[in-house]
Write a protein that holds these residues in place. Sequence first.
Motif, short mmCIF file in Angstrom:
data_model
loop_
_atom_site.label_atom_id
_atom_site.label_comp_id
_atom_site.label_asym_id
_atom_site.label_seq_id
_atom_site.Cartn_x
_atom_site.Cartn_y
_atom_site.Cartn_z
N ASP A 166 0.84 -1.19 0.00
CA ASP A 166 0.00 0.00 0.00
C ASP A 166 0.89 1.26 0.00
N ARG A 167 1.92 1.23 0.83
CA ARG A 167 2.86 2.34 0.92
C ARG A 167 4.28 1.81 0.82
N VAL A 168 5.21 2.70 0.48
CA VAL A 168 6.61 2.32 0.31
C VAL A 168 7.49 3.29 1.09
N ALA A 169 8.43 2.75 1.84
CA ALA A 169 9.46 3.54 2.50
C ALA A 169 10.80 3.18 1.86
N VAL A 170 11.46 4.16 1.28
CA VAL A 170 12.76 3.96 0.63
C VAL A 170 13.86 4.34 1.62
N MET A 171 14.77 3.39 1.90
CA MET A 171 15.83 3.65 2.86
C MET A 171 17.18 3.78 2.16
#
Length: 362
Positions: free
Chosen positions: A245-250
């Motif tokens: 649903d959502r993406v966190a790019v690290m």
Amino acid sequence: MALLTRPARAAEVATAGTASSGSNPLLRVNDLEVSFGRGGPRVRAVRGVSFDLALGERLAVVGESGSGKSVMSMALTQMIARSGSIDGGSVLLDGRDVLSMSTSELQHIRGSDVAMVFQDPMTSLNPVMTVHAQMTRPLRQHLGLTEPEARERAIELLGATGIPDPHRNIDAYPHELSGGMRQRVMIAMAISCGPRLLIADEPTTALDVTIQAQIVALLRRISEERSSSVIFVTHNMGLVARFADRVAVMYAGRIIEMASVEEIFESPKHPYTQGLLSSIPSIDGVLPERLSQIPGAPPDLATLGAGCAFMPRCGQSLQRCAETDPILARVDADRSVACLLHSDLSTPATPPASALDEEAQP
């Protein structure tokens, strides 16, 4: 399938009034810091990570190897190696601070409220114990089932996760199963006690593409049928598109962009996110002779200096990028970016509300 609904537990009746809502996410991570080292300068592997996760939401955490994805996910339940330490921040699970819990409290929530699916089931499963022995123990411990009841539920879980002939394979040893079957056993173990949060740390590593797609489809079905939240750690953007649903790019231990999966793929803002997506081969149009790539290599976290950690690899950097380390700040209602290329990055971001948060409002 009724089997995939969360089993009732007495503890949940007493805490029913504290269930997550749109204004109170299931998981709230604030300014998490993790470092490693012995006898010398410590390496900051996770640097001020913050995000919210709603009940039933699927969050993908992506980035190159060494970006801090796995360390961050392990820190959520204090599963950090002895050389490491959690140096700051908070992890609130339904309002309870996991980082302040005792060992006995952690043993209670691990497998019960929060479960992990590790990337290598061959090393995560005990090679000298049968599937039956490994699956029934948490069922007896957390749900209070008898041995026959635990065995029956374990067989049902194996069947629900796609294990063929579960009545026979429950008595198999890990080495007698294929890689895909071992990963399905890990998933069956993880969901057996009805956790509200499932953390999958690169669960498709070393599997062929067909099995990868099947595992991701299984995790998505489990999330939808059980209303479980999932943190899916991966470097495979193709799987992210199917699942999240959502993406966190690290990058370099920090979240440098967070947005809905549609926004990430349609209009990535951070140059690093743009580089990750441009390196994916496309089946449309004329194929290039060579795929695009991000120049250079991820930084050495032990020698990070001032300024943006991505600047040495960025083709869009400004002079001030060498002096200012950008904060993660909101650029619109559902997107946060840590990049000086955006003029409205003066206010630290609060984790954006997800669509599931809004749907949960009465």
